[in-house]
Design a protein around this motif. Structure first.
Motif, short mmCIF file in Angstrom:
data_model
loop_
_atom_site.label_atom_id
_atom_site.label_comp_id
_atom_site.label_asym_id
_atom_site.label_seq_id
_atom_site.Cartn_x
_atom_site.Cartn_y
_atom_site.Cartn_z
N LYS A 28 21.46 -0.06 -2.44
CA LYS A 28 20.47 0.99 -2.73
C LYS A 28 21.11 2.37 -2.62
O LYS A 28 21.60 2.77 -1.57
CB LYS A 28 19.29 0.89 -1.77
N GLU A 29 21.08 3.10 -3.72
CA GLU A 29 21.63 4.45 -3.73
C GLU A 29 20.62 5.43 -3.18
O GLU A 29 19.41 5.24 -3.28
CB GLU A 29 22.01 4.85 -5.16
N ARG A 30 21.13 6.50 -2.60
CA ARG A 30 20.24 7.56 -2.10
C ARG A 30 19.66 8.34 -3.28
O ARG A 30 20.34 8.62 -4.26
CB ARG A 30 21.02 8.50 -1.20
N GLN A 31 18.41 8.69 -3.13
CA GLN A 31 17.76 9.47 -4.18
C GLN A 31 18.25 10.91 -4.18
O GLN A 31 18.28 11.56 -5.22
CB GLN A 31 16.23 9.42 -3.99
N GLN A 32 18.62 11.39 -3.01
CA GLN A 32 19.05 12.80 -2.89
C GLN A 32 20.35 12.88 -2.11
O GLN A 32 20.42 12.45 -0.96
CB GLN A 32 17.97 13.62 -2.17
N LEU A 33 21.40 13.40 -2.76
CA LEU A 33 22.67 13.60 -2.10
C LEU A 33 22.81 15.07 -1.71
O LEU A 33 22.14 15.95 -2.27
CB LEU A 33 23.83 13.19 -3.01
N SER A 34 23.67 15.33 -0.74
CA SER A 34 23.89 16.71 -0.27
C SER A 34 25.28 17.18 -0.68
O SER A 34 26.23 16.40 -0.60
CB SER A 34 23.75 16.78 1.24
N PRO A 35 25.35 18.45 -1.08
CA PRO A 35 24.28 19.45 -1.15
C PRO A 35 23.32 19.17 -2.31
O PRO A 35 23.68 18.50 -3.28
CB PRO A 35 25.04 20.77 -1.36
N SER A 36 22.12 19.71 -2.21
CA SER A 36 21.09 19.50 -3.23
C SER A 36 21.38 20.39 -4.44
O SER A 36 22.24 21.27 -4.40
CB SER A 36 19.72 19.85 -2.66
N GLU A 37 20.63 20.15 -5.50
CA GLU A 37 20.80 20.96 -6.71
C GLU A 37 20.56 22.43 -6.43
O GLU A 37 21.30 23.30 -6.90
CB GLU A 37 19.84 20.46 -7.80
N ILE A 38 19.54 22.72 -5.63
CA ILE A 38 19.23 24.11 -5.29
C ILE A 38 20.38 24.74 -4.51
O ILE A 38 20.79 25.89 -4.77
CB ILE A 38 17.92 24.19 -4.48
N GLU A 39 20.96 23.97 -3.57
CA GLU A 39 22.07 24.49 -2.77
C GLU A 39 23.32 24.71 -3.61
O GLU A 39 24.05 25.69 -3.41
CB GLU A 39 22.35 23.53 -1.61
#
Length: 360
Positions: free
Chosen positions: A313-324
């Motif tokens: 299962k892949e993470r839905q949100q990786l860091s940094p985010s798109e906004i960051e």
């Protein structure tokens, strides 16, 4: 406090893992990760030409790829080198060589090509007793091959293949070797002789179904300008001689250099610049491009994390985010006073962002 007291701890590694990575997904300044490539529309012409060459639908090529420092030239060439290595089983009769910086002598350019072909292929060439065209009659190469064809000692072919590679690369030969192979010339083989010999050898390899395509990737071409004029001219003439000898058959060259280097060298050596096609590698010029670049590195690093932990299962949100990421791009472009920023600078700031995050 010990000298290595700040050696990376297991807790820091665990912090990377809380982000979904095994390590910082972004390269430190100056590092190249050849497995990762983000599509560059400005290189589409090179891609199509190279694909045509590899599929034998088009002839060879000579491309000059220009771009500012840190824009991704080395990353592209090393990625292409990595892809060619990965596809080796699919690419029949093809050899390639990545050369990271300028060479100080034409013989070294020859040596790199010889090394790319490799001793196994040279051994097969000699085992099959090649026949040179009539135009080669009376040359040292013809006398060498005649001696090989007359030899009744097959076990000596490996030694002969190694000698051929060394001789072609411009190394000194010795009396007993010249007598053994009936080589008349006592001098090191100059590029002016070696390139035509190389072309005849490649023709023989093609007729034997062993090789018909050579790809050269030359990086940091701007360093040629640092050579003294006689050495620079010798190198340029050798490169031009190589291209002329192959006459667009079986040879594909990509050279990469900084902005202005091709204009300068091209003005000094028009007979070379008349032969190349130009491609300009462009900087990142929008927040969306910065996000695409960052995502390529983050997804690759996250896949390595999933494989290590045998997770699916892949993470839905990786860091940094798109906004960051967009904020980081905004900061870099503001510092530089331009929306056009280098790939290196963006990746460096992303690397620093992750380091601050795991050390906070």
């Amino acid at each position: 406090m010990s000298f290595l007291s700040e050696l990376e701890s297991s807790s820091q590694i665990a912090e990377y893992e809380t982000l979904g990575y095994l390590q910082n997904p972004f390269p430190i300044r100056g590092e190249v990760r050849p497995e990762i490539y983000v599509e560059r529309p400005e290189l589409e012409s090179i891609r199509q030409h190279l694909l045509g060459f590899l599929s034998e639908k088009s002839r060879g090529g000579f491309w000059a790829m220009e771009g500012a420092r840190g824009i991704g030239k080395s990353n592209f060439l090393q990625h292409l080198d990595w892809e060619l290595q990965k596809a080796h089983g699919k690419l029949k009769y093809t050899v390639h060589q990545y050369i990271p910086s300028r060479l100080v002598a034409p013989q070294q350019l020859l040596e790199k090509i010889i090394q790319a072909i490799g001793d196994d292929i040279f051994y097969e060439l000699l085992k099959n007793k090649p026949i040179l065209p009539a135009s080669s009659k009376g040359t040292d190469l013809a006398r060498f091959f005649k001696k090989i064809s007359e030899s009744k000692e097959p076990q000596s072919l490996e030694e002969s293949a190694r000698f051929l590679m060394r001789w072609m690369s411009g190394y000194q030969t010795y009396v007993h070797e010249r007598e053994k192979y009936n080589i008349w010339s006592k001098e090191r083989m100059p590029p002016a002789v070696a390139f035509p010999y190389l072309r005849r050898i490649v023709d023989c390899l093609e007729s034997q179904g062993l090789l018909n395509k050579i790809i050269l990737l030359l990086d940091e071409f701007e360093e040629v300008q640092l050579l003294k004029l006689p050495v620079r001219s010798e190198y340029i003439q050798a490169l031009k001689g190589l291209i002329n000898t192959f006459n667009w058959k079986g040879l594909f060259i990509i050279i990469a250099g900084q902005e202005g280097s091709f204009a300068t060298i091209g003005e000094q050596y028009t007979s070379l610049s008349d032969r190349w096609q130009r491609a300009n590698l462009l900087p990142i010029s929008s927040a969306t491009e910065a996000v695409n670049l960052a995502n390529a590195y983050m997804v690759f690093a996250h896949q390595a994390y999933l494989k290590q932990h045998q997770a699916e299962k892949e993470r839905q949100q990786l860091s940094p985010s798109e906004i960051e990421i967009k904020a980081i791009y905004g900061d870099v472009s503001s510092e530089q006073g331009s929306v056009r920023v280098s790939q290196r600078n963006i990746l460096h700031e992303l690397y620093q962002w992750v380091e601050k995050r795991v050390n906070s």
